[in-house]
Write an enzyme that holds these catalytic residues in place. Sequence first.
Site, PDB file in Angstrom:
ATOM      1  N   HIS A  43      44.369  32.956  44.738  1.00 52.67           N
ATOM      2  CA  HIS A  43      45.045  31.759  44.228  1.00 52.67           C
ATOM      3  C   HIS A  43      45.539  30.886  45.384  1.00 52.67           C
ATOM      4  O   HIS A  43      45.411  29.661  45.365  1.00 52.67           O
ATOM      5  CB  HIS A  43      46.219  32.150  43.334  1.00 52.67           C
ATOM      6  CG  HIS A  43      45.838  32.587  41.961  1.00 52.67           C
ATOM      7  ND1 HIS A  43      45.124  33.739  41.725  1.00 52.67           N
ATOM      8  CD2 HIS A  43      46.071  32.021  40.742  1.00 52.67           C
ATOM      9  CE1 HIS A  43      44.938  33.872  40.417  1.00 52.67           C
ATOM     10  NE2 HIS A  43      45.494  32.844  39.808  1.00 52.67           N
ATOM     11  N   HIS A  85      51.530  39.348  44.600  1.00 49.98           N
ATOM     12  CA  HIS A  85      51.192  39.399  46.025  1.00 49.98           C
ATOM     13  C   HIS A  85      52.414  39.655  46.884  1.00 49.98           C
ATOM     14  O   HIS A  85      53.555  39.394  46.480  1.00 49.98           O
ATOM     15  CB  HIS A  85      50.531  38.087  46.464  1.00 49.98           C
ATOM     16  CG  HIS A  85      49.141  37.916  45.959  1.00 49.98           C
ATOM     17  ND1 HIS A  85      48.078  38.636  46.453  1.00 49.98           N
ATOM     18  CD2 HIS A  85      48.643  37.118  44.980  1.00 49.98           C
ATOM     19  CE1 HIS A  85      46.972  38.280  45.812  1.00 49.98           C
ATOM     20  NE2 HIS A  85      47.288  37.379  44.909  1.00 49.98           N
TER      21      HIS A  85
END
Length: 254
Positions: free
Chosen positions: A163, A207
């Site tokens: 992303h 993340h």
Amino acid sequence: MRAIAKRTTMGAGLLLVMPLAVWISGWQWVPGGQGSWLKMMYWVTETVTQPWGIITHVLLCGWFLWCLRFRLKAALMLFAILGAAILIGQGVKSVIKDKVQEPRPFVVWLEKTQHIPTDEFYNLKRKQRSELVKNQLKSQQELPEWLRQHWQKETGFAFPSGHTMFAASWALLGVGLLWPRRRTWTIALLLVWATGVMGSRLVLGMHWPRDLVVATLISWVLITLATWLAQKLCGPLSPPPQEADEIAERDAEP
């Protein structure tokens, strides 16, 4: 090439401020938080998640082509370069993920709270991982349903952040390609959006800060090369005289 590298380096530096600050601070992700804030960050991350990511890509391609005002042939070439830069970045991300195999923060949390070893989790096929997450979180009613569903979809590895690579690549393309056109509002919005996407990956448990840092650096290398290639094949990035006059008039407006 030097001017392009200088611009993209400055852009990458701005994008790295947030993840480096979080990394240095020692911040640790935990599930929960303000519902409305978390949901807003979820919608930010959805601008990059498929299928919305395809729409974002097409809209940004169209806006870049309009801002740059290239002739048809050059425009098609630029469109191909933009698409290739994004796709190559995603390909590089997939290769690194398979090599490093770093678990996501929410998977580590599942290991601690639900006693699911990360090695066993990632030995399962994706569909099985999704079912496991669904079954294990049925009793976790304090977690919003949309977040549980998001985790069920995102059961891959963490490092680096795909992303982030998508959003950072577009932001750096803006710095590299649109700065000579003085599209400062577009560049600023892209940088804010990319930073928002990066932040959303942290607060949603997807993340670690290092995943964002490395993804940004990879994007910086790829986009610097892509911008140089665009200039080489599509013509100079500096505006022609008529457009330069328009830019001067726009800058002169209060």
